[in-house]
Design an enzyme around this catalytic site. Structure first.
Site, mmCIF file in Angstrom:
data_model
loop_
_atom_site.group_PDB
_atom_site.id
_atom_site.type_symbol
_atom_site.label_atom_id
_atom_site.label_comp_id
_atom_site.label_asym_id
_atom_site.label_seq_id
_atom_site.Cartn_x
_atom_site.Cartn_y
_atom_site.Cartn_z
ATOM 1 N N GLU A 159 41.845 45.696 35.628
ATOM 2 C CA GLU A 159 41.367 44.357 35.966
ATOM 3 C C GLU A 159 40.312 44.452 37.067
ATOM 4 O O GLU A 159 40.342 45.367 37.890
ATOM 5 C CB GLU A 159 42.538 43.467 36.407
ATOM 6 N N PHE A 160 39.388 43.485 37.067
ATOM 7 C CA PHE A 160 38.331 43.440 38.077
ATOM 8 C C PHE A 160 38.237 42.034 38.673
ATOM 9 O O PHE A 160 37.154 41.473 38.829
ATOM 10 C CB PHE A 160 36.989 43.837 37.463
ATOM 11 N N GLU A 163 39.468 37.488 44.059
ATOM 12 C CA GLU A 163 40.256 36.333 44.489
ATOM 13 C C GLU A 163 39.304 35.179 44.787
ATOM 14 O O GLU A 163 38.271 35.346 45.420
ATOM 15 C CB GLU A 163 41.095 36.680 45.720
ATOM 16 N N CYS A 271 43.860 44.638 48.018
ATOM 17 C CA CYS A 271 43.273 45.617 47.099
ATOM 18 C C CYS A 271 42.447 46.689 47.800
ATOM 19 O O CYS A 271 42.820 47.863 47.807
ATOM 20 C CB CYS A 271 42.418 44.904 46.051
ATOM 21 N N LYS A 334 39.756 36.241 52.943
ATOM 22 C CA LYS A 334 38.492 35.768 52.376
ATOM 23 C C LYS A 334 38.653 34.293 52.038
ATOM 24 O O LYS A 334 39.782 33.785 51.946
ATOM 25 C CB LYS A 334 38.105 36.569 51.122
#
EC number: 1.1.1.22
Length: 446
Positions: A159-160, A163, A271, A334
């Site tokens: 997966e890429f 968020e 991550c 973020k």
């Protein structure tokens, strides 16, 4: 007939993937071992804040008024195995306690719990971020445990997701990478991803090791780019340069680009930090640790910037936080997320608190998670309330709400008009014009 989809694990990745598969028209059965997660998802609410996810769940979760009914939830691996043709494994791989390596226990457990019920031909698809070599081992384990034997095949499809953009990244990915061992596996995945492929999404077919390496390599590259510009910020601070203008000039080179070239307090989240550390650990196991020794410095630069923000704030407070009231704008790592894992903002807030500062935090979405992680900090219901009576303000998460704040309105309630912009995202001239002393990271004082 379209393949039936299952999703194992309904955290950030799994919940998003399950909802997106339903949106693409598939019948989906998602599994988790935590009853509270299943109960919450069944009401159409995701396990975390992610723009657009709750709307997608409400649209498809069975039993909700007006939904398509294409998405259901269970805790029964036997039900999942009987239902699905393609099983996506989306469980977490956190960093091991006290080590750089990632903890594979959740992936191993999920794969084994599923495999022993696989009695018909199917494709198990790993999406978790794992050390290279894991797929080979897991494929053998599935073949060993599954009643269907070799008919229960494994593929790897990293997966890429970003968020804050996860729904769009799932429905309209910038690339699809699949590590497969047969034409059947490739064909099934092309069927699952037919819609984005038709929209022009590149579909890269490769082997297991390459598919596993793509995600960790991408995160290592992004971390390197962020730490590079933060290293340049350190140079600018020593030489009197302006890292914002430096980054702007570099970004016009099309070989470099502007993205991920904003200096500040660095990266965090669940991550990038743990993925680059796990990558280093795996390289060591493979006997090629020298290939990734540069990532140690990337990690070091990143962590150093948090300390630099604290130092900048302490200097602006006259050399000590004792007796000073400090407002921290931002708690998440973020914007457009409620994720506070390894958050630079909370790390800086915590350091200031330990040095005697009276810290008040405000974040648009991360307050509940921040309170759980740092219960000793103060919390406010708005930016204005956080700033009221403070000696210094730190801007540490680049939410749009903070960029649009009125410096004059905040200045009217602050005890002193001093702001440290830990994301270099505010307009210095606008704040200085309102009487604020503005300090950016890697920027001149005036």
């Amino acid at each position: 007939m379209a393949p039936k989809i299952t999703v194992i694990g309904t955290g950030y990745l799994g919940a998003t993937h399950a909802a997106a598969m339903a949106e693409l028209g598939f019948e989906v059965l998602a599994l988790d071992v935590v009853p509270e997660k299943i109960a919450q998802l069944s009401t159409g609410r995701g396990p975390m804040y992610e723009p657009g996810l709750d709307e997608l769940l409400t649209k498809h979760v069975a039993g909700l008024e007006g939904s398509s009914g294409r998405l259901r939830f269970t805790m029964d691996f036997a039900e999942v195995a009987d239902f699905g043709d393609v099983h996506f494994v989306c469980v977490n791989t956190p960093q091991k306690h006290g080590e750089y390596a990632c903890d594979m226990s959740y992936v191993d457990s999920a794969m084994e719990s599923l495999a022993k019920h696989l009695s018909k031909p199917c494709l198990v698809v790993g999406k978790s971020t794992v050390p290279v070599g894991s797929a080979e081992r897991l494929a053998s384990r599935i073949a060993e445990l599954a009643p269907a034997g070799d008919e229960a095949e494994l593929a790897w499809n990293p997966e890429f997701l970003r968020e804050g953009f996860a729904v769009d990244d799932t429905l309209h990915p910038d690339r699809l990478v699949v590590g497969v061992r047969s034409e059947r596996a490739e064909k099934l995945l092309r069927e699952v991803y037919a819609t984005p492929i038709e929209e022009g999404t590149p579909f890269v077919v490769t082997d297991f090791p390459t598919a596993e390496l793509v995600k960790t390599s991408a995160n290592a590259f992004l971390a390197t780019k962020i730490s590079f510009i933060n290293a340049m910020a350190e140079i600018c601070e020593a030489a009197g340069g302006d890292v914002v203008k430096l980054a702007e000039s570099l970004g016009y080179d099309e070989r470099i680009g502007h993205k991920f070239l904003r200096a500040g307090v660095g990266f965090g989240g669940g991550c990038l930090p743990k993925d680059i550390r796990a990558y280093m650990a795996r390289a060591g196991e493979l006997g090629v640790d020298q290939a990734l020794t540069f990532l140690r410095e990337i990690d070091s630069i990143n962590m150093r910037r948090r300390g630099a923000a604290v130092e900048l704030a302490r200097e602006a407070c006259g050399g000590s936080f004792l007796g000073k009231r400090v407002a921290v704008l931002g708690a998440t790592f973020k914007p457009d997320s409620d994720d506070v894992r390894d958050s630079p903002a909370l790390n800086v807030a915590g350091q200031i608190h330990l040095q005697g500062g009276q810290v008040t935090v405000y974040d648009p979405k991360g307050m509940e998670n921040a309170r759980r992680l740092f219960p000793t900090l103060g919390y406010a219901d708005s930016a204005l309330d956080a700033v009221r009576g403070t000696d210094i303000v730190l801007h540490l998460t680049e939410w749009r709400e903070f960029r649009e704040l009125d410096p004059a309105e905040l200045g009217a309630v602050a005890a002193r008009r001093t702001i440290v912009d830990g994301r270099n995202a505010l307009d210095p001239e606008k704040w200085r014009a309102a009487g604020w002393t503005y300090r950016g990271m890697g920027r001149p004082n005036a």
